[in-house]
Scaffold this motif. Sequence first.
Motif, PDB file in Angstrom:
ATOM      1  N   UNK A  91       0.918  -1.169   0.042  1.00  0.00           N
ATOM      2  CA  UNK A  91      -0.039  -0.070  -0.111  1.00  0.00           C
ATOM      3  C   UNK A  91       0.723   1.215  -0.200  1.00  0.00           C
ATOM      4  N   UNK A  92       2.147   1.282   0.815  1.00  0.00           N
ATOM      5  CA  UNK A  92       2.962   2.349   0.919  1.00  0.00           C
ATOM      6  C   UNK A  92       3.253   2.626  -0.389  1.00  0.00           C
ATOM      7  N   UNK A  93       3.765   1.619  -1.140  1.00  0.00           N
ATOM      8  CA  UNK A  93       4.453   1.295  -2.491  1.00  0.00           C
ATOM      9  C   UNK A  93       3.550   2.228  -3.402  1.00  0.00           C
ATOM     10  N   UNK A  94       2.257   1.635  -3.417  1.00  0.00           N
ATOM     11  CA  UNK A  94       1.424   2.054  -4.356  1.00  0.00           C
ATOM     12  C   UNK A  94       0.918   3.553  -4.302  1.00  0.00           C
ATOM     13  N   UNK A  95       0.885   3.914  -2.957  1.00  0.00           N
ATOM     14  CA  UNK A  95       0.624   5.468  -2.850  1.00  0.00           C
ATOM     15  C   UNK A  95       1.953   6.207  -3.305  1.00  0.00           C
ATOM     16  N   UNK A  96       3.106   5.997  -3.229  1.00  0.00           N
ATOM     17  CA  UNK A  96       4.154   6.487  -3.763  1.00  0.00           C
ATOM     18  C   UNK A  96       4.322   6.493  -5.042  1.00  0.00           C
ATOM     19  N   UNK A  97       3.758   5.358  -5.615  1.00  0.00           N
ATOM     20  CA  UNK A  97       4.004   5.103  -7.398  1.00  0.00           C
ATOM     21  C   UNK A  97       2.929   6.325  -7.815  1.00  0.00           C
ATOM     22  N   UNK A  98       1.670   6.448  -7.139  1.00  0.00           N
ATOM     23  CA  UNK A  98       0.543   7.205  -7.758  1.00  0.00           C
ATOM     24  C   UNK A  98       1.357   8.561  -7.658  1.00  0.00           C
ATOM     25  N   UNK A 101       3.976   8.873 -10.221  1.00  0.00           N
ATOM     26  CA  UNK A 101       3.550   8.733 -11.518  1.00  0.00           C
ATOM     27  C   UNK A 101       4.496   7.827 -12.312  1.00  0.00           C
ATOM     28  N   UNK A 102       5.301   7.119 -11.456  1.00  0.00           N
ATOM     29  CA  UNK A 102       6.316   6.026 -11.982  1.00  0.00           C
ATOM     30  C   UNK A 102       6.919   5.359 -10.940  1.00  0.00           C
ATOM     31  N   UNK A 103       6.563   3.793 -11.422  1.00  0.00           N
ATOM     32  CA  UNK A 103       7.057   2.927 -10.332  1.00  0.00           C
ATOM     33  C   UNK A 103       8.666   2.865 -10.183  1.00  0.00           C
ATOM     34  N   UNK A 104       9.392   3.281 -11.400  1.00  0.00           N
ATOM     35  CA  UNK A 104      10.880   3.255 -11.334  1.00  0.00           C
ATOM     36  C   UNK A 104      11.025   4.323 -10.390  1.00  0.00           C
ATOM     37  N   UNK A 105      10.624   5.423 -10.448  1.00  0.00           N
ATOM     38  CA  UNK A 105      10.878   6.664  -9.562  1.00  0.00           C
ATOM     39  C   UNK A 105      10.509   6.235  -8.252  1.00  0.00           C
ATOM     40  N   UNK A 106       9.363   5.542  -7.971  1.00  0.00           N
ATOM     41  CA  UNK A 106       8.946   5.183  -6.595  1.00  0.00           C
ATOM     42  C   UNK A 106       9.944   4.105  -5.842  1.00  0.00           C
ATOM     43  N   UNK A 107      10.261   3.196  -6.811  1.00  0.00           N
ATOM     44  CA  UNK A 107      11.191   2.227  -6.425  1.00  0.00           C
ATOM     45  C   UNK A 107      12.595   3.134  -5.757  1.00  0.00           C
ATOM     46  N   UNK A 108      13.148   3.983  -6.559  1.00  0.00           N
ATOM     47  CA  UNK A 108      14.367   4.660  -6.221  1.00  0.00           C
ATOM     48  C   UNK A 108      14.318   5.372  -4.874  1.00  0.00           C
ATOM     49  N   UNK A 109      12.895   5.981  -4.585  1.00  0.00           N
ATOM     50  CA  UNK A 109      12.638   6.511  -3.235  1.00  0.00           C
ATOM     51  C   UNK A 109      12.488   5.407  -2.215  1.00  0.00           C
ATOM     52  N   UNK A 110      11.840   4.312  -2.425  1.00  0.00           N
ATOM     53  CA  UNK A 110      11.774   3.201  -1.564  1.00  0.00           C
ATOM     54  C   UNK A 110      13.220   2.660  -1.056  1.00  0.00           C
ATOM     55  N   UNK A 111      13.992   2.687  -1.946  1.00  0.00           N
ATOM     56  CA  UNK A 111      15.354   2.044  -1.735  1.00  0.00           C
ATOM     57  C   UNK A 111      16.039   2.998  -1.015  1.00  0.00           C
ATOM     58  N   UNK A 140       7.229   9.696   2.338  1.00  0.00           N
ATOM     59  CA  UNK A 140       7.739  10.169   1.072  1.00  0.00           C
ATOM     60  C   UNK A 140       6.467  10.386   0.101  1.00  0.00           C
ATOM     61  N   UNK A 141       5.551   9.597   0.354  1.00  0.00           N
ATOM     62  CA  UNK A 141       4.275   9.449  -0.551  1.00  0.00           C
ATOM     63  C   UNK A 141       3.332  10.552  -0.229  1.00  0.00           C
ATOM     64  N   UNK A 142       3.455  11.117   1.025  1.00  0.00           N
ATOM     65  CA  UNK A 142       2.624  12.427   1.430  1.00  0.00           C
ATOM     66  C   UNK A 142       3.267  13.720   1.429  1.00  0.00           C
TER      67      UNK A 142
END
Length: 146
Positions: A91-98, A101-111, A140-142
Amino acid sequence: MFSPSQHDVRSFFCTTFRKQREGQVLTPLEAVAADWIAEHPEYHAELADLEQALQTVYDAEAGRTNPFLHLSMHLSIAEQVGIDQPRGIKQAFELLRAKRGSAHDAQHEVMECLGKMLWESQRSGKPPDGDSYIDCVRRRATRDHA
């Protein structure tokens, strides 16, 4: 627990890259890795030379990014999100991805959050704190993108 050696990890990514380029059939894990490899063309030259990859030392203090660590973190995060472990990461990842606007950008932040959690665990000698990891991703998502 599966603990591949540095040699195993580097061989896996180099072999996956070779198989992908040659149009060979990939295992499910290789297919996920191949998608992340495709997202990082800056690593292709290093992935193309297995012998060199096995010998290279990546010195973070010299500003050298380790492509194998980076790609391994992408795989780890993809697996965590896929099975929602630690609970709440999906859920946290999906919020960040939304938000990004990019799964790749979101993954780098999760990293960044994953790296922080692992560093704190190593420094303190305590187990990784999954709740603080997920909280970091949620924060990061908020917030607005820096």
